[in-house]
Design a protein around this motif. Structure first.
Motif, PDB file in Angstrom:
ATOM      1  N   UNK A   4       0.861  -1.181   0.000  1.00  0.00           N
ATOM      2  CA  UNK A   4       0.000   0.000   0.000  1.00  0.00           C
ATOM      3  C   UNK A   4       0.896   1.230   0.000  1.00  0.00           C
ATOM      4  N   UNK A   5       0.627   2.109  -0.947  1.00  0.00           N
ATOM      5  CA  UNK A   5       1.476   3.277  -1.160  1.00  0.00           C
ATOM      6  C   UNK A   5       0.619   4.537  -1.226  1.00  0.00           C
ATOM      7  N   UNK A   6       1.080   5.575  -0.535  1.00  0.00           N
ATOM      8  CA  UNK A   6       0.457   6.901  -0.653  1.00  0.00           C
ATOM      9  C   UNK A   6       1.196   7.636  -1.758  1.00  0.00           C
ATOM     10  N   UNK A   7       0.481   7.965  -2.803  1.00  0.00           N
ATOM     11  CA  UNK A   7       1.045   8.691  -3.933  1.00  0.00           C
ATOM     12  C   UNK A   7       0.618  10.147  -3.854  1.00  0.00           C
ATOM     13  N   UNK A   8       1.555  11.043  -4.056  1.00  0.00           N
ATOM     14  CA  UNK A   8       1.256  12.477  -4.132  1.00  0.00           C
ATOM     15  C   UNK A   8       1.763  12.968  -5.481  1.00  0.00           C
ATOM     16  N   UNK A  13       2.199  23.074  -8.743  1.00  0.00           N
ATOM     17  CA  UNK A  13       2.052  23.468  -7.350  1.00  0.00           C
ATOM     18  C   UNK A  13       0.808  22.960  -6.650  1.00  0.00           C
ATOM     19  N   UNK A  14      -0.069  22.237  -7.343  1.00  0.00           N
ATOM     20  CA  UNK A  14      -1.306  21.722  -6.749  1.00  0.00           C
ATOM     21  C   UNK A  14      -1.142  20.225  -6.496  1.00  0.00           C
ATOM     22  N   UNK A  53      -0.801  18.108 -19.519  1.00  0.00           N
ATOM     23  CA  UNK A  53      -0.915  19.530 -19.811  1.00  0.00           C
ATOM     24  C   UNK A  53      -0.488  20.363 -18.595  1.00  0.00           C
ATOM     25  N   UNK A  54       0.791  20.214 -18.193  1.00  0.00           N
ATOM     26  CA  UNK A  54       1.306  20.950 -17.047  1.00  0.00           C
ATOM     27  C   UNK A  54       2.729  21.407 -17.336  1.00  0.00           C
ATOM     28  N   UNK A  55       3.071  22.577 -16.798  1.00  0.00           N
ATOM     29  CA  UNK A  55       4.426  23.086 -16.960  1.00  0.00           C
ATOM     30  C   UNK A  55       5.395  22.414 -15.995  1.00  0.00           C
ATOM     31  N   UNK A  56       4.934  22.123 -14.776  1.00  0.00           N
ATOM     32  CA  UNK A  56       5.786  21.520 -13.752  1.00  0.00           C
ATOM     33  C   UNK A  56       5.034  20.373 -13.091  1.00  0.00           C
ATOM     34  N   UNK A  57       5.718  19.245 -12.918  1.00  0.00           N
ATOM     35  CA  UNK A  57       5.096  18.092 -12.267  1.00  0.00           C
ATOM     36  C   UNK A  57       6.125  17.380 -11.402  1.00  0.00           C
ATOM     37  N   UNK A  58       5.653  16.821 -10.307  1.00  0.00           N
ATOM     38  CA  UNK A  58       6.481  16.006  -9.436  1.00  0.00           C
ATOM     39  C   UNK A  58       5.634  14.874  -8.902  1.00  0.00           C
TER      40      UNK A  58
END
Length: 80
Positions: A4-8, A13-14, A53-58
């Motif tokens: 079980x993994x919590x993914x963020x 920035x959202x 469709x995003x400029x920044x992702x993590x």
């Protein structure tokens, strides 16, 4: 094994958080390089929403439960 993994997922920035239980191959605990490669191979595919469709992702993953390999609990991974 079941894990079980919590993914963020963070897009411009959202944050979007979801927790999933998935079947994966066992991890190589004790070898940081092998553990990172394992995460790249089996956990990364569960990150993201598929919306490119995003400029920044993590993407971040934290193991919250794993009966077969309890040493994994608390391990975190990031893809930026």
């Amino acid at each position: 094994m079941q894990i079980t993994v919590k993914f963020t997922d963070v897009y411009d920035g959202v944050e979007s958080v979801h927790t999933d239980t998935v079947e994966v191959a066992p991890a190589a605990v004790g070898d940081e390089t092998a553990l990172r490669e394992w995460a790249d191979e089996v956990l990364f595919e569960h990150t993201g929403s598929g919306n490119f469709d995003h400029d920044h992702a993590g993407y971040f993953a934290e193991v919250v439960a794993c009966g077969d390999q309890p040493d994994l609990i608390g391990e975190t991974f990031e893809w930026i």
